[in-house]
Design a protein around this motif. Structure first.
Motif, PDB file in Angstrom:
ATOM      1  N   GLN A  11       0.850  -1.201   0.000  1.00  0.00           N
ATOM      2  CA  GLN A  11       0.000   0.000   0.000  1.00  0.00           C
ATOM      3  C   GLN A  11       0.877   1.240   0.000  1.00  0.00           C
ATOM      4  N   THR A  16      -2.105   1.819  -3.375  1.00  0.00           N
ATOM      5  CA  THR A  16      -3.210   2.725  -3.024  1.00  0.00           C
ATOM      6  C   THR A  16      -4.048   3.013  -4.264  1.00  0.00           C
ATOM      7  N   SER A  19      -5.782  -0.272  -5.873  1.00  0.00           N
ATOM      8  CA  SER A  19      -6.920  -0.771  -5.087  1.00  0.00           C
ATOM      9  C   SER A  19      -8.091   0.209  -5.166  1.00  0.00           C
ATOM     10  N   TRP A  20      -7.782   1.506  -5.166  1.00  0.00           N
ATOM     11  CA  TRP A  20      -8.833   2.530  -5.234  1.00  0.00           C
ATOM     12  C   TRP A  20      -9.649   2.393  -6.526  1.00  0.00           C
ATOM     13  N   GLN A  24     -13.514   1.235  -6.949  1.00  0.00           N
ATOM     14  CA  GLN A  24     -14.454   2.112  -7.658  1.00  0.00           C
ATOM     15  C   GLN A  24     -15.200   1.368  -8.752  1.00  0.00           C
ATOM     16  N   THR A  72      -7.786  12.992  -9.483  1.00  0.00           N
ATOM     17  CA  THR A  72      -7.853  11.833  -8.571  1.00  0.00           C
ATOM     18  C   THR A  72      -7.498  12.255  -7.150  1.00  0.00           C
ATOM     19  N   LEU A  76      -9.848  12.155  -3.757  1.00  0.00           N
ATOM     20  CA  LEU A  76      -9.471  11.423  -2.542  1.00  0.00           C
ATOM     21  C   LEU A  76      -9.401  12.369  -1.338  1.00  0.00           C
ATOM     22  N   TYR A 148      -5.981   6.717   3.625  1.00  0.00           N
ATOM     23  CA  TYR A 148      -6.526   5.688   2.731  1.00  0.00           C
ATOM     24  C   TYR A 148      -6.416   4.308   3.374  1.00  0.00           C
ATOM     25  N   TYR A 151      -9.329   3.919   5.428  1.00  0.00           N
ATOM     26  CA  TYR A 151     -10.483   3.680   4.545  1.00  0.00           C
ATOM     27  C   TYR A 151     -10.567   2.189   4.203  1.00  0.00           C
ATOM     28  N   LEU A 152      -9.410   1.592   3.896  1.00  0.00           N
ATOM     29  CA  LEU A 152      -9.389   0.153   3.592  1.00  0.00           C
ATOM     30  C   LEU A 152      -9.743  -0.659   4.840  1.00  0.00           C
TER      31      LEU A 152
END
Ligand SMILES: Cc1cc2nc3c(=O)[nH]c(=O)nc-3n(C[C@H](O)[C@H](O)[C@H](O)COP(=O)(O)OP(=O)(O)OC[C@H]3O[C@@H](n4cnc5c(N)ncnc54)[C@H](O)[C@@H]3O)c2cc1C
Length: 344
Positions: A11, A16, A19-20, A24, A72, A76, A148, A151-152
């Motif tokens: 990550q 990051t 995976s984002w 999505q 982006t 975020l 982030y 967030y995960l």
């Protein structure tokens, strides 16, 4: 057994972003990251610079990747409620008359650079050949990466542990790693990937960078200052001052030799005293052709890689991750310049 479409190792900025974009697109993702304190993304200054290197060449694909990255990072920032993206001027001091001429020759007529109406920082900087303004940005990695990560975690999509490749099982339909069954495994593990058995044919050219954290009494600015060494303002009056490039290194720790190199460059830039308050180092994950390395192993179609971001992780990662997502989800053709296949 936990099932996921994608298992991602790492990550940093690569894991990051990938995976984002997969989340999505409605895909299920598990990210494993061991939070190595001196990973490249945790040591980088997050600079986005439209011109590259000493020859002031325009950065590869900049007109495409910059607006995408900006959009982006702003998304975020709004989602995670942390500062992520700041447009900044790079106050680029010419080290010689030749470099000033080269800069003017290469950059005249583009939108990213201008000559200042007047010199700034005259009490602080040695700049007999003048300076130019380059319009760039910084990504606040120390705020983006942990936010982030949370967030995960909130989505039970992060495991804070070390991934051990010896435990990996490749099956006819995907992979199994401990209690995780995934269709694909994608390595976003930065320089650690060079030790994996899958990518032995890739011509990695990792290089180590060292950085000093300094305080310069009286110098207050939002600008990045650049002349042989780059100063990037941080919180609490600290400047990130780096970085060196070393291809032949023993380990990834700070060294006395590179501290001397950095201090020598600082002495050529600063006309005032400064105080060193920190010393960091990390290894940049680069390929020999300085292009990202993306795709799946020809013999192990469940094993993929998203790496090779080199010196430009912050500008490249968003666009390249979104592109890889399009390849994965919509069968878009992979850009040949970045395809892992070029090494096989
Ligand atoms: C000194 C320095 C300055 C830099 N400055 C800039 C800059 O200003 N702007 C810019 O755009 N780029 C800069 N870079 C380059 C940038 O840092 C890299 O391009 C980028 O960070 C690479 O990101 P990554 O996610 O591929 O790798 P990394 O950041 O290395 O991330 C890999 C992640 O994988 C994890 N990991 C590795 N192995 C395992 C394992 N087995 N199990 C679990 N987790 C694992 C690590 O903990 C880490 O979190 C700089 C680099 C350095 C070293």
């Amino acid at each position: 057994m936990r099932k996921a479409d994608y298992l991602i190792i790492g990550q940093g900025i690569a894991g990051t972003m990938l995976s984002w974009f997969l989340l999505q697109a409605g895909k299920s993702v598990v990210v494993i990251d061991d939070a190595k304190p001196n990973s490249a993304s945790r040591v980088a200054a997050g600079i986005i610079n439209p011109v590259s290197g000493r020859r002031f060449e325009p950065a590869w694909m900049y007109d495409t990747i910059y607006p995408f990255a900006k959009n982006t990072y702003l998304q975020l920032s709004a989602l995670l409620q942390v500062p992520v993206f700041t447009e900044r001027q790079l106050w680029t001091v010419f080290p010689s008359a030749q470099m000033r001429d080269a800069f003017l020759h290469k950059t005249t007529g583009n939108d990213y650079t201008e000559l200042p109406a007047a010199l700034k920082y005259e009490a602080f900087l040695d700049q007999p050949f003048g300076a130019a303004i380059v319009h760039g940005a910084t990504v606040n990695l120390p705020s983006l990466l942990p936010a982030y990560r949370q967030y995960l975690k909130d989505r039970e999509a992060l495991q804070e542990t070390h991934f051990d490749v010896n435990v990996l099982e490749i099956t006819p339909t995907g992979i199994i790693y401990e209690d995780i069954q995934a269709d694909k495994l994608i390595f976003c593990d930065g320089v650690a990937t060079t030790a994996l058995p899958f990518f032995e044919r890739v011509k990695f050219l990792p290089n180590k960078g060292e950085v000093l954290l300094i305080k310069v009494p009286g110098l207050e600015t939002m600008d990045i200052i650049k002349k042989g060494i780059t100063l990037v303002p941080q919180d609490h009056g600290v400047f990130w001052a780096g970085s060196s490039f070393v291809w032949d290194y023993e380990d990834d720790h700070p060294t006395v030799q590179q501290r001397e190199v950095l201090e020598q460059r600082l002495s050529q830039l600063l006309m005032v005293p400064y105080e060193v308050v920190g010393h960091l180092s990390a290894v940049r994950p680069s390929g020999n052709d300085r292009r990202p390395i993306v795709g799946f192993h020809p013999d192990y179609p469940a094993i993929g890689i998203f790496n090779g971001l080199g010196t430009k992780g912050c500008s490249l990662a968003p666009f390249m991750a979104a592109h890889f997502k399009d390849v994965l989800v919509s069968n878009a053709p992979l850009m040949p310049e970045i395809a892992l296949q070029r090494y096989f």
